[in-house]
Scaffold this motif. Structure first.
Motif, PDB file in Angstrom:
ATOM      1  N   PRO A 282       0.794  -1.241   0.000  1.00 48.05           N
ATOM      2  CA  PRO A 282       0.000   0.000   0.000  1.00 48.05           C
ATOM      3  C   PRO A 282       0.819   1.280   0.000  1.00 48.05           C
ATOM      4  CG  PRO A 282      -0.029  -1.024   2.164  1.00 48.05           C
ATOM      5  CD  PRO A 282       0.592  -2.026   1.235  1.00 48.05           C
ATOM      6  N   ARG A 283       1.973   1.291   0.660  1.00 45.70           N
ATOM      7  CA  ARG A 283       2.749   2.539   0.692  1.00 45.70           C
ATOM      8  C   ARG A 283       3.336   2.840  -0.681  1.00 45.70           C
ATOM      9  NH1 ARG A 283       7.179   2.701   4.743  1.00 45.70           N
ATOM     10  NH2 ARG A 283       7.483   0.528   4.106  1.00 45.70           N
ATOM     11  N   SER A 284       3.726   1.829  -1.424  1.00 48.28           N
ATOM     12  CA  SER A 284       4.186   2.043  -2.794  1.00 48.28           C
ATOM     13  C   SER A 284       3.055   2.580  -3.655  1.00 48.28           C
ATOM     14  CB  SER A 284       4.722   0.736  -3.373  1.00 48.28           C
ATOM     15  OG  SER A 284       5.060   0.874  -4.734  1.00 48.28           O
ATOM     16  N   ASN A 285       1.860   2.003  -3.503  1.00 45.37           N
ATOM     17  CA  ASN A 285       0.703   2.504  -4.252  1.00 45.37           C
ATOM     18  C   ASN A 285       0.487   3.987  -3.981  1.00 45.37           C
ATOM     19  OD1 ASN A 285      -1.046  -0.537  -3.314  1.00 45.37           O
ATOM     20  ND2 ASN A 285       0.364  -0.229  -5.006  1.00 45.37           N
ATOM     21  N   HIS A 286       0.640   4.398  -2.724  1.00 48.76           N
ATOM     22  CA  HIS A 286       0.440   5.801  -2.356  1.00 48.76           C
ATOM     23  C   HIS A 286       1.461   6.694  -3.049  1.00 48.76           C
ATOM     24  CE1 HIS A 286      -0.606   9.289   0.046  1.00 48.76           C
ATOM     25  NE2 HIS A 286       0.658   9.403   0.420  1.00 48.76           N
ATOM     26  N   VAL A 287       2.711   6.276  -3.084  1.00 45.13           N
ATOM     27  CA  VAL A 287       3.751   7.073  -3.735  1.00 45.13           C
ATOM     28  C   VAL A 287       3.413   7.288  -5.211  1.00 45.13           C
ATOM     29  CG1 VAL A 287       6.164   7.023  -4.520  1.00 45.13           C
ATOM     30  CG2 VAL A 287       5.615   6.486  -2.137  1.00 45.13           C
ATOM     31  N   LEU A 288       2.825   6.268  -5.842  1.00 47.90           N
ATOM     32  CA  LEU A 288       2.509   6.349  -7.262  1.00 47.90           C
ATOM     33  C   LEU A 288       1.159   7.017  -7.536  1.00 47.90           C
ATOM     34  CD1 LEU A 288       4.907   4.392  -7.279  1.00 47.90           C
ATOM     35  CD2 LEU A 288       3.711   3.045  -8.997  1.00 47.90           C
ATOM     36  N   GLY A 289       0.548   7.589  -6.507  1.00 39.05           N
ATOM     37  CA  GLY A 289      -0.716   8.283  -6.695  1.00 39.05           C
ATOM     38  C   GLY A 289      -1.881   7.348  -6.937  1.00 39.05           C
ATOM     39  N   LEU A 290      -1.765   6.092  -6.460  1.00 43.26           N
ATOM     40  CA  LEU A 290      -2.794   5.093  -6.703  1.00 43.26           C
ATOM     41  C   LEU A 290      -3.565   4.802  -5.427  1.00 43.26           C
ATOM     42  CD1 LEU A 290      -0.523   2.622  -8.692  1.00 43.26           C
ATOM     43  CD2 LEU A 290      -2.150   4.263  -9.662  1.00 43.26           C
ATOM     44  N   PRO A 291      -4.835   4.407  -5.553  1.00 50.85           N
ATOM     45  CA  PRO A 291      -5.573   3.996  -4.358  1.00 50.85           C
ATOM     46  C   PRO A 291      -5.000   2.683  -3.840  1.00 50.85           C
ATOM     47  CG  PRO A 291      -6.835   3.486  -6.323  1.00 50.85           C
ATOM     48  CD  PRO A 291      -5.638   4.279  -6.787  1.00 50.85           C
ATOM     49  N   GLY A 292      -5.220   2.403  -2.586  1.00 51.17           N
ATOM     50  CA  GLY A 292      -4.764   1.134  -2.051  1.00 51.17           C
ATOM     51  C   GLY A 292      -5.647  -0.010  -2.506  1.00 51.17           C
ATOM     52  N   PRO A 293      -5.237  -1.246  -2.271  1.00 52.52           N
ATOM     53  CA  PRO A 293      -6.053  -2.410  -2.627  1.00 52.52           C
ATOM     54  C   PRO A 293      -7.291  -2.490  -1.742  1.00 52.52           C
ATOM     55  CG  PRO A 293      -4.186  -3.083  -1.290  1.00 52.52           C
ATOM     56  CD  PRO A 293      -3.973  -1.628  -1.592  1.00 52.52           C
ATOM     57  N   ASP A 294      -8.268  -3.265  -2.190  1.00 54.67           N
ATOM     58  CA  ASP A 294      -9.473  -3.489  -1.396  1.00 54.67           C
ATOM     59  C   ASP A 294      -9.167  -4.593  -0.387  1.00 54.67           C
ATOM     60  OD1 ASP A 294     -11.989  -3.858  -0.333  1.00 54.67           O
ATOM     61  OD2 ASP A 294     -13.015  -3.664  -2.254  1.00 54.67           O
ATOM     62  N   VAL A 295      -8.528  -4.218   0.702  1.00 56.22           N
ATOM     63  CA  VAL A 295      -8.096  -5.180   1.720  1.00 56.22           C
ATOM     64  C   VAL A 295      -9.303  -5.877   2.338  1.00 56.22           C
ATOM     65  CG1 VAL A 295      -6.649  -5.513   3.763  1.00 56.22           C
ATOM     66  CG2 VAL A 295      -6.196  -3.592   2.226  1.00 56.22           C
ATOM     67  N   ALA A 296     -10.339  -5.107   2.619  1.00 54.66           N
ATOM     68  CA  ALA A 296     -11.522  -5.672   3.258  1.00 54.66           C
ATOM     69  C   ALA A 296     -12.139  -6.772   2.404  1.00 54.66           C
ATOM     70  CB  ALA A 296     -12.544  -4.571   3.531  1.00 54.66           C
TER      71      ALA A 296
END
Length: 412
Positions: A282-296
């Motif tokens: 998730p932190r890599s996704n944030h750096v790339l301006g992407l939403p996080g995965p649907d963890v739930a």
């Protein structure tokens, strides 16, 4: 035999043990019981963390990951400038005479993992110089990237096989960076040689437009790089990224994928059916301006998950528990309220990563017979929910790491 103890031991494959003691013989766990060991630690002992997705050679490119980007494509352009042109290299000791010292990056990255409690990793290696020996366990996946069917036939396959003899497993880069025939051949090679596969999948929504229609931001990025794939000439495959990979024979229990940000319920069901785990970063996704995965959704539906940091070229650190904390925050925000959240995330960061690499009989839990890999965290051992203490507060709190029964000496 050596014994280690702490006020609390979390073996992962069983309940936490108060006043726990770990007996180690010849680098392997002989027993878990209670009592004070010859080596005693305050705090909490946890089975060694397993980083299920990283590229340790890019540790020397941390300057790229120190910024936030508006899109995957913007980050990729910055990464390419650094990788090919040495941007940011003038100050970097790993960049000399126009060449990156990938070995130095891999070694530095391995020790950063070890210092934060990670004892094994799924490390993707693009440049063979980064195939270095360190105390960090796991698998080294040789990456294939950029080949179309013609270049693969005309020497690309042969070169890859020459290098593969030095690696442990295979990493086709992504659905958008290799031709369809190359992806299928890499899957066949893995099956023939009984090797694991690890591939990026559904990192952004643009990937779906690319595989379905052969258009969009990724098509523009790939075309600008001069890459020529059948999926572009044919106007797409008509398949979502997960189904497209499945059509090439890549998905299965011997494969795990990274990111899974843009997965629909249908995609998740396909991955479950194939027994393919998802390494969440998730932190890599944030750096790339992407939403996080649907963890739930992944948790509720029972998808096998693991945790990765990705590399320092797209993440602020290699501390796996920082990504666990980010996953916890995402899951709660997405409405996951079950009491098992913290235990399942702890399992994802340990035995989940081991299973993703097919190493669950060797690492990922403090099981008699397993390699004696564990980490000590400066956390309150008297807490009612030690899993939550670990997931919320464990980042930056590792004070000791033991690999194969040997305490590491280079922890500073």
């Amino acid at each position: 035999m050596t014994t280690f103890s702490a006020p609390l031991v979390i073996p992962v494959d069983g309940p936490p043990v108060r006043d726990g003691r770990i007996a180690v013989r010849d680098g392997r766990i002989e027993a878990i019981d209670t009592g004070r060991g010859a080596v005693h630690h305050e705090g909490i002992i946890v089975a060694g963390l397993v980083n299920a997705h990283t590229h340790l050679q890019y540790t020397c490119m941390a300057e790229v990951g120190a910024h936030l980007y508006a899109s995957f494509e913007e980050w990729a352009a910055a990464f390419d400038r650094a990788y090919f042109g040495g941007e940011h290299g003038s100050w970097n000791p790993a960049f000399r005479h126009g060449v990156w010292d990938w070995a130095a990056g891999a070694i530095d990255g391995a020790w950063q993992c070890l210092r934060t409690g990670t004892t094994a990793a799924a490390d993707i290696v693009t440049d063979v110089e980064a195939l270095v020996d360190t105390p960090l366990g796991g698998l080294r996946y040789l990456e294939a990237i950029g080949d179309n069917d013609a270049t693969w036939r005309d020497g690309g396959r042969e070169r890859f096989l020459d290098l593969l003899a030095k690696a442990d497993a295979i990493s086709p880069h992504a659905p958008y960076s290799l031709d369809t025939g190359v992806l299928a051949d890499l899957g066949a090679l893995a099956r023939q040689r009984d090797l694991r596969i690890h591939i990026h999948l559904a990192e952004s929504a643009h990937e779906r437009e690319f595989t379905v229609h052969g258009t969009g931001a990724l098509e523009q990025y790939i075309t600008k790089l001069g890459l020529d794939f059948a999926i572009l000439r044919d106007g797409g495959s008509g398949l979502a990224p997960a189904a497209y990979l499945d059509s090439t024979g890549l998905l299965g229990p011997g494969c795990h994928v990274a990111h899974g940000v843009d997965l629909t319920a249908e995609d998740r069901a396909l991955l479950r059916e194939r027994g393919t785990a998802v390494a969440l970063c998730p932190r890599s996704n944030h750096v790339l301006g992407l939403p996080g995965p649907d963890v739930a959704a992944l948790l509720r539906e029972g998808n096998p998950i693991a945790v990765g940091t990705d590399s320092l070229s797209s993440s602020p650190s290699l501390d796996l528990l920082a990504d666990v904390a980010a996953l916890r925050e995402l899951a709660v925000r997405q409405g996951y309220r079950d009491d098992d959240l913290d235990q399942r995330l702890t399992e994802a960061a340990t035995i989940g990563g081991a299973r993703a690499m097919g190493l669950e009989h060797e690492i990922g839990a403090l099981t008699p017979g397993h390699r004696a890999d564990f980490a000590v965290f400066d956390l309150d051992p008297s807490t009612a929910n030690p899993y939550r203490t670990l997931t919320e507060h464990g980042a930056g709190r590792c004070v000791a790491t033991v690999v194969g029964g040997s305490p590491l000496t280079e922890m500073t």
